[in-house]
Motif scaffolding. Structure first.
Motif, PDB file in Angstrom:
ATOM      1  N   LEU A 208       0.822  -2.507 -14.489  1.00 46.35           N
ATOM      2  CA  LEU A 208      -0.208  -3.252 -14.994  1.00 46.35           C
ATOM      3  C   LEU A 208      -0.941  -4.313 -14.555  1.00 46.35           C
ATOM      4  O   LEU A 208      -1.890  -4.631 -14.134  1.00 46.35           O
ATOM      5  CB  LEU A 208       0.481  -3.802 -16.668  1.00 46.35           C
ATOM      6  N   VAL A 209       0.127  -5.198 -13.963  1.00 46.68           N
ATOM      7  CA  VAL A 209      -0.334  -6.445 -13.112  1.00 46.68           C
ATOM      8  C   VAL A 209      -0.963  -6.310 -11.779  1.00 46.68           C
ATOM      9  O   VAL A 209      -2.086  -6.680 -11.628  1.00 46.68           O
ATOM     10  CB  VAL A 209       0.660  -7.481 -12.956  1.00 46.68           C
ATOM     11  N   LEU A 210      -0.024  -5.377 -10.971  1.00 45.96           N
ATOM     12  CA  LEU A 210      -0.761  -5.027  -9.618  1.00 45.96           C
ATOM     13  C   LEU A 210      -1.552  -3.923  -9.562  1.00 45.96           C
ATOM     14  O   LEU A 210      -2.015  -3.528  -8.597  1.00 45.96           O
ATOM     15  CB  LEU A 210       0.545  -5.047  -8.657  1.00 45.96           C
ATOM     16  N   GLY A 211      -1.463  -2.940 -10.648  1.00 47.55           N
ATOM     17  CA  GLY A 211      -2.292  -1.842 -10.733  1.00 47.55           C
ATOM     18  C   GLY A 211      -3.808  -1.855 -11.131  1.00 47.55           C
ATOM     19  O   GLY A 211      -4.743  -1.251 -10.715  1.00 47.55           O
ATOM     20  N   GLY A 212      -4.216  -3.197 -11.378  1.00 48.88           N
ATOM     21  CA  GLY A 212      -5.389  -3.633 -11.846  1.00 48.88           C
ATOM     22  C   GLY A 212      -5.919  -3.135 -13.259  1.00 48.88           C
ATOM     23  O   GLY A 212      -7.067  -2.917 -13.149  1.00 48.88           O
ATOM     24  N   VAL A 213      -5.075  -3.413 -14.057  1.00 46.61           N
ATOM     25  CA  VAL A 213      -5.585  -2.959 -15.330  1.00 46.61           C
ATOM     26  C   VAL A 213      -6.089  -3.925 -16.157  1.00 46.61           C
ATOM     27  O   VAL A 213      -6.986  -3.684 -17.020  1.00 46.61           O
ATOM     28  CB  VAL A 213      -4.195  -2.418 -16.166  1.00 46.61           C
ATOM     29  N   LEU A 214      -5.824  -5.371 -15.646  1.00 50.56           N
ATOM     30  CA  LEU A 214      -6.328  -6.347 -16.066  1.00 50.56           C
ATOM     31  C   LEU A 214      -7.757  -6.841 -15.785  1.00 50.56           C
ATOM     32  O   LEU A 214      -8.542  -7.351 -16.157  1.00 50.56           O
ATOM     33  CB  LEU A 214      -5.713  -7.758 -15.993  1.00 50.56           C
ATOM     34  N   ALA A 215      -8.027  -6.421 -14.374  1.00 51.81           N
ATOM     35  CA  ALA A 215      -9.200  -6.676 -13.718  1.00 51.81           C
ATOM     36  C   ALA A 215      -9.339  -5.872 -12.662  1.00 51.81           C
ATOM     37  O   ALA A 215      -8.023  -5.496 -12.036  1.00 51.81           O
ATOM     38  CB  ALA A 215      -9.320  -7.913 -13.452  1.00 51.81           C
ATOM     39  N   PRO A 216     -10.501  -5.484 -11.849  1.00 54.30           N
ATOM     40  CA  PRO A 216     -10.442  -4.791 -10.504  1.00 54.30           C
ATOM     41  C   PRO A 216      -9.906  -5.763  -9.461  1.00 54.30           C
ATOM     42  O   PRO A 216      -9.905  -6.855  -9.536  1.00 54.30           O
ATOM     43  CB  PRO A 216     -12.064  -4.730 -10.345  1.00 54.30           C
ATOM     44  N   LEU A 217      -9.146  -4.985  -8.496  1.00 54.94           N
ATOM     45  CA  LEU A 217      -8.421  -5.840  -7.406  1.00 54.94           C
ATOM     46  C   LEU A 217      -9.466  -6.540  -6.600  1.00 54.94           C
ATOM     47  O   LEU A 217      -8.798  -7.589  -6.044  1.00 54.94           O
ATOM     48  CB  LEU A 217      -7.729  -4.786  -6.634  1.00 54.94           C
ATOM     49  N   GLU A 218     -10.513  -6.191  -6.777  1.00 49.79           N
ATOM     50  CA  GLU A 218     -11.655  -7.156  -5.851  1.00 49.79           C
ATOM     51  C   GLU A 218     -11.586  -8.779  -6.389  1.00 49.79           C
ATOM     52  O   GLU A 218     -11.911  -9.739  -5.823  1.00 49.79           O
ATOM     53  CB  GLU A 218     -13.206  -6.633  -5.801  1.00 49.79           C
ATOM     54  N   ILE A 219     -11.286  -8.860  -7.928  1.00 51.23           N
ATOM     55  CA  ILE A 219     -11.240 -10.208  -8.344  1.00 51.23           C
ATOM     56  C   ILE A 219     -10.133 -11.101  -7.771  1.00 51.23           C
ATOM     57  O   ILE A 219     -10.171 -12.383  -7.833  1.00 51.23           O
ATOM     58  CB  ILE A 219     -11.173 -10.058  -9.692  1.00 51.23           C
ATOM     59  N   PHE A 220      -9.013 -10.299  -7.305  1.00 55.40           N
ATOM     60  CA  PHE A 220      -7.785 -10.752  -6.899  1.00 55.40           C
ATOM     61  C   PHE A 220      -7.989 -11.662  -5.748  1.00 55.40           C
ATOM     62  O   PHE A 220      -8.845 -11.628  -4.925  1.00 55.40           O
ATOM     63  CB  PHE A 220      -6.667  -9.879  -6.459  1.00 55.40           C
ATOM     64  N   PRO A 221      -7.503 -13.097  -5.392  1.00 59.85           N
ATOM     65  CA  PRO A 221      -7.591 -13.833  -4.328  1.00 59.85           C
ATOM     66  C   PRO A 221      -6.743 -13.287  -3.238  1.00 59.85           C
ATOM     67  O   PRO A 221      -5.779 -12.506  -3.494  1.00 59.85           O
ATOM     68  CB  PRO A 221      -7.039 -15.122  -4.524  1.00 59.85           C
ATOM     69  N   GLN A 222      -7.099 -13.480  -1.982  1.00 60.23           N
ATOM     70  CA  GLN A 222      -6.353 -13.095  -1.051  1.00 60.23           C
ATOM     71  C   GLN A 222      -5.016 -14.058  -0.918  1.00 60.23           C
ATOM     72  O   GLN A 222      -5.248 -15.183  -1.057  1.00 60.23           O
ATOM     73  CB  GLN A 222      -7.143 -13.221   0.362  1.00 60.23           C
ATOM     74  N   PRO A 223      -3.960 -13.468  -0.278  1.00 62.65           N
ATOM     75  CA  PRO A 223      -3.718 -12.172   0.217  1.00 62.65           C
ATOM     76  C   PRO A 223      -3.024 -11.266  -0.613  1.00 62.65           C
ATOM     77  O   PRO A 223      -2.785 -10.075  -0.327  1.00 62.65           O
ATOM     78  CB  PRO A 223      -2.830 -12.479   1.392  1.00 62.65           C
ATOM     79  N   LEU A 224      -3.103 -11.699  -2.130  1.00 62.78           N
ATOM     80  CA  LEU A 224      -2.752 -10.875  -3.268  1.00 62.78           C
ATOM     81  C   LEU A 224      -3.509  -9.539  -3.322  1.00 62.78           C
ATOM     82  O   LEU A 224      -2.895  -8.481  -3.422  1.00 62.78           O
ATOM     83  CB  LEU A 224      -2.823 -11.673  -4.297  1.00 62.78           C
ATOM     84  N   ARG A 225      -4.909  -9.744  -3.001  1.00 62.90           N
ATOM     85  CA  ARG A 225      -5.497  -8.543  -3.184  1.00 62.90           C
ATOM     86  C   ARG A 225      -5.346  -7.292  -2.111  1.00 62.90           C
ATOM     87  O   ARG A 225      -5.199  -6.244  -2.468  1.00 62.90           O
ATOM     88  CB  ARG A 225      -7.074  -8.769  -2.907  1.00 62.90           C
ATOM     89  N   SER A 226      -5.017  -7.660  -0.887  1.00 64.35           N
ATOM     90  CA  SER A 226      -4.761  -7.013  -0.058  1.00 64.35           C
ATOM     91  C   SER A 226      -3.274  -6.144  -0.288  1.00 64.35           C
ATOM     92  O   SER A 226      -3.112  -5.014   0.065  1.00 64.35           O
ATOM     93  CB  SER A 226      -4.808  -7.300   1.613  1.00 64.35           C
ATOM     94  N   ILE A 227      -2.336  -6.954  -0.880  1.00 60.99           N
ATOM     95  CA  ILE A 227      -0.958  -6.603  -1.005  1.00 60.99           C
ATOM     96  C   ILE A 227      -1.101  -5.379  -2.077  1.00 60.99           C
ATOM     97  O   ILE A 227      -0.516  -4.448  -1.975  1.00 60.99           O
ATOM     98  CB  ILE A 227      -0.256  -7.742  -1.215  1.00 60.99           C
ATOM     99  N   ALA A 228      -1.839  -5.931  -3.143  1.00 69.43           N
ATOM    100  CA  ALA A 228      -1.853  -5.050  -4.322  1.00 69.43           C
ATOM    101  C   ALA A 228      -2.759  -3.690  -4.045  1.00 69.43           C
ATOM    102  O   ALA A 228      -2.240  -2.511  -4.492  1.00 69.43           O
ATOM    103  CB  ALA A 228      -2.787  -5.774  -5.578  1.00 69.43           C
ATOM    104  N   GLN A 229      -3.778  -3.803  -2.983  1.00 73.02           N
ATOM    105  CA  GLN A 229      -4.317  -2.556  -2.797  1.00 73.02           C
ATOM    106  C   GLN A 229      -3.586  -1.472  -1.934  1.00 73.02           C
ATOM    107  O   GLN A 229      -3.883  -0.468  -1.879  1.00 73.02           O
ATOM    108  CB  GLN A 229      -5.670  -3.027  -2.172  1.00 73.02           C
ATOM    109  N   SER A 230      -2.632  -2.064  -1.280  1.00 69.97           N
ATOM    110  CA  SER A 230      -1.786  -1.402  -0.301  1.00 69.97           C
ATOM    111  C   SER A 230      -0.456  -0.784  -1.071  1.00 69.97           C
ATOM    112  O   SER A 230       0.192   0.112  -0.512  1.00 69.97           O
ATOM    113  CB  SER A 230      -1.232  -2.048   0.852  1.00 69.97           C
TER     114      SER A 230
END
Length: 286
Positions: A208-230
């Motif tokens: 739920l948290v890292l899969g993008g259910v709360l918001a698209p991963l583009e909203i996440f700050p770096q480097p959390l965005r890149s980690i979550a997308q991978s």
């Protein structure tokens, strides 16, 4: 003449293999059909479960409306508020359609019923997959209908492309398959642990948290965005939801590669766990 005699057994072998595959497919399709019908028999229960999506999407929508207003922006990372609402509906529809798979495997292991199920003329893994898929498809469809009605009221008509609509069933099926293998593997841990719900809870919360259910991963700050997308979590929720809302051919190809590699990796892990689990089963004694 000799060549024809040599080719005949090969042709017969392939015919037998094709027949076995066809009969096996029909068997698991029948299990899928029964699972769908069983869930349709309790459609009102499925409907009331889907109402949870209304609450979650409404609350998240109010939070994002406030965020947009405070920033004085109409677009955040390529998403308008209408796009955000439809994305939340798509992600929540998948997230809330998960059946109690690990709990069922827990009970089968603890009660000894698993030994009986393993004696059936069907694969225990594929049987559970067909059963799981039938249950989840009914829940997903109900969530999608309820969520779409809510999104129409709050955001109006979506700006989906026909490519995104056509690609969504494929990426959604791969996402559900990855989710099944992961939860099935967790359920198999019941052979070593009396209770696997804690493991399932941790995995679902990470999804739920890292899969993008709360918001698209583009909203996440770096480097959390890149980690979550991978991570594989994004292939379950974020990827299918973004494909539907913001279709891009390059991203679709990347998502399909990620999903296929993830699925192969988790299947390999599941089969290893399953192999060791079978060694702990006494089919005669239960």
């Amino acid at each position: 003449m000799q060549t024809q005699i040599e080719k005949a057994p090969a042709g017969g072998m392939w015919a037998r293999v094709a027949r076995r595959v066809r009969l096996s497919s029909l068997k698991y399709l029948a299990i899928l059909r029964v699972s769908v019908l069983n869930n349709l028999a309790y459609i009102m229960e499925v409907f009331f479960r889907a109402l949870m999506l209304v609450v979650l999407v409404f609350v998240l929508t109010q939070l994002w409306k406030t965020t947009f207003a405070l920033r004085g922006a109409r677009v955040l990372s390529g998403f308008t508020i209408a796009d955000m609402i439809w994305y939340l509906v798509a992600a929540e529809a998948i997230a809330l359609s998960l059946p109690a798979l690990t709990r069922r495997i827990d009970q089968e292991v603890r009660s000894g019923q698993l030994a009986y199920l393993l004696g059936r003329p069907s694969s225990y893994v594929l049987y559970n997959y067909a059963h799981y898929l039938g249950e989840r498809l009914v829940r997903l469809l109900m969530n999608a209908v309820v969520g779409a009605l809510l999104a129409l009221l709050m955001a109006g008509l979506p700006h989906f492309t026909w490519q995104g609509v056509l690609a969504w069933p494929l990426v959604a099926l791969l996402a559900l398959s990855i989710d099944f293998v992961m939860h099935f593997s967790i359920g198999l841990l019941a052979f070593w642990s009396e209770e696997t719900q804690s493991f399932s809870l941790i995995f679902s919360r990470l999804t739920l948290v890292l899969g993008g259910v709360l918001a698209p991963l583009e909203i996440f700050p770096q480097p959390l965005r890149s980690i979550a997308q991978s991570l594989p979590f994004s292939a379950i929720l974020y990827g299918p939801s973004r494909t539907l809302v913001h279709f891009e051919a390059a991203r679709l190809l990347s998502l399909l590669v990620q999903q296929c590699l993830t699925l192969l990796a988790v299947i390999a892990i599941m089969l290893i766990i399953y192999r060791f689990a079978l060694r702990r089963v006494n089919i005669n004694g239960g």
